[in-house]
Scaffold this active site. Structure first.
Site, short mmCIF file in Angstrom:
data_model
loop_
_atom_site.label_atom_id
_atom_site.label_comp_id
_atom_site.label_asym_id
_atom_site.label_seq_id
_atom_site.Cartn_x
_atom_site.Cartn_y
_atom_site.Cartn_z
N HIS A 85 31.52 26.00 12.59
CA HIS A 85 31.83 24.86 13.47
C HIS A 85 33.28 24.38 13.32
CE1 HIS A 85 30.77 22.25 9.94
NE2 HIS A 85 31.71 21.50 10.47
N ASP A 131 25.69 28.62 10.73
CA ASP A 131 27.00 27.97 10.70
C ASP A 131 27.84 28.56 9.57
OD1 ASP A 131 29.12 26.30 11.10
OD2 ASP A 131 28.11 24.47 10.41
N SER A 226 34.09 20.08 5.89
CA SER A 226 33.40 21.18 6.55
C SER A 226 33.83 22.52 5.96
CB SER A 226 33.72 21.17 8.04
OG SER A 226 33.17 20.04 8.67
#
Length: 282
Positions: A85, A131, A226
Site C-alpha cells: 500500500h 499487502d 507502513s
C-alpha cells in the site's frame, strides 16, 4: 513492554519517575496530539541505539513537492521488503540504509534508487489482503555493522499469544515535521480469534495476517510506519499493514502481513528471477 515512563524535571539532569496520574495525563495528551495526524511516528516508543537495527530501510518518494515516507527491511544487499500500500514510483523513490537520523549527514548512510517494484500480484487495497511488496535497488548495499540484511523466517508456526515483539519505524509528528530519529516499541501478539472479532465489521483477517495488541502504554504503529518489520524473538515475522485510527487507541489491534511460507516462496522466486510478481513462471 514498558511499565513506566521517566522524564527530566525542571533543569535537573536526574531522571525522575512520573506518578501514575501524571503518566495517564501525558499518555492521553500524546494520544490526542499525535494520533490524529496523517503520517505518525511509532506511538509511545523510544529511540533505538543508533544503527542497532541495520536492516531498517527508510523509503521516501517525492512527487509534486510532497514527500511520503514508509519503512522497509533489507533482505538481500539489493532487495527491500515493504508494504504494497506504500505508493512508490520506480526511479523516483529512494531508499536510505544505515540511517538513524532522517536529516543528519551520517557517515553510515547509503542512499540508492528503487529501479523495480514488485507488489504481490493479487494485492487488494480495498480489503487489505496480500499487502506486501519487493523493491529492487539500483545497486547492492555495502554490508557491515550499520547496514545488514535480516533473514526471512525458516519456520512458519503460529506465534503464541503474548509473545513480545518489536515494532520500529519513522514518520511525522502532529505538527507535520518528520520524527528525526528511528523509534521502537514493544507490543504483544494478539490471539487470531480476538483480532478477527476486532475487525469483523471492516476487514477479513486471514491466515496470512498476524496481529498485535496496542500496548499498555498505547504503544502502536501508525501510517508513517507502513512497511516496517515486526520482529519476534529476533525473527522477522511480519510487514506493517494497517491499524485502528486514531492510533494508540486502547483495546485495539494492529495488523501485519505475516511472512508465511507462501510469501517467502514468492520472495525467493522473484529474487531468483523464476516468476514475475503475479506468480507466472518466466
Amino acid at each position: 513492554m514498558y511499565s513506566s515512563i521517566t522524564c527530566k524535571i525542571g533543569t535537573s539532569s536526574m531522571n525522575q519517575p512520573i506518578t501514575a496520574h501524571l503518566c495517564y495525563l501525558l499518555t492521553a495528551a500524546c494520544f490526542l496530539l499525535i494520533c490524529e495526524g496523517a503520517n505518525i511516528k511509532i506511538i509511545n516508543g523510544h529511540d533505538v541505539i543508533p544503527h542497532s537495527r541495520p536492516y531498517i530501510a527508510l523509503i521516501e518518494t517525492l512527487k509534486e513537492n510532497k514527500k511520503s515516507v514508509c519503512a522497509g527491511s533489507l533482505i538481500k544487499p539489493d532487495w527491500v521488503l515493504t508494504a504494497a500500500h506504500c505508493k512508490l514510483i520506480a526511479n523516483i523513490t529512494t531508499v536510505t540504509l544505515g540511517a538513524h537520523s532522517m536529516t543528519q549527514n551520517e557517515f553510515e548512510k547509503q542512499k540508492m534508487q528503487v529501479i523495480r517494484l514488485f507488489p504481490y500480484g493479487t494485492y487488494n487495497r480495498t480489503v487489505k489482503q496480500n499487502d506486501i511488496q519487493l523493491l529492487q535497488l539500483s545497486k547492492k548495499a555495502t554490508l557491515g555493522d550499520a547496514v545488514n540484511t535480516i533473514p526471512l523466517p525458516e519456520t512458519f508456526e503460529d506465534i503464541p499469544e503474548g509473545t513480545v515483539c518489536r515494532i520500529t519505524g519513522w514518520g511525522t509528528t502532529e505538527s507535520g515535521n518528520h520524527s528525526d530519529t528511528l523509534k521502537e516499541a514493544h507490543v504483544a501478539i494478539l490471539k487470531k480469534k480476538k483480532c478477527i472479532r476486532d475487525w469483523r465489521h471492516k476487514y477479513l483477517i486471514t491466515a496470512d495476517m498476524i496481529c498485535t495488541n496496542v500496548g499498555s502504554d498505547r504503544q502502536d504503529t501508525c501510517k508513517g510506519d507502513s512497511g516496517s518489520p515486526l520482529v519476534c524473538d529476533d525473527v522477522f515475522r511480519g510487514v506493517n499493514s494497517f491499524g485502528y485510527v486514531p492510533c494508540g487507541t486502547p483495546e485495539t489491534s494492529n495488523v501485519f502481513t505475516q511472512l508465511t511460507q507462501k510469501y517467502v516462496l514468492w520472495i525467493n522466486n522473484i529474487i531468483n528471477n523464476e516468476i514475475d510478481s503475479w506468480g507466472k513462471e518466466i
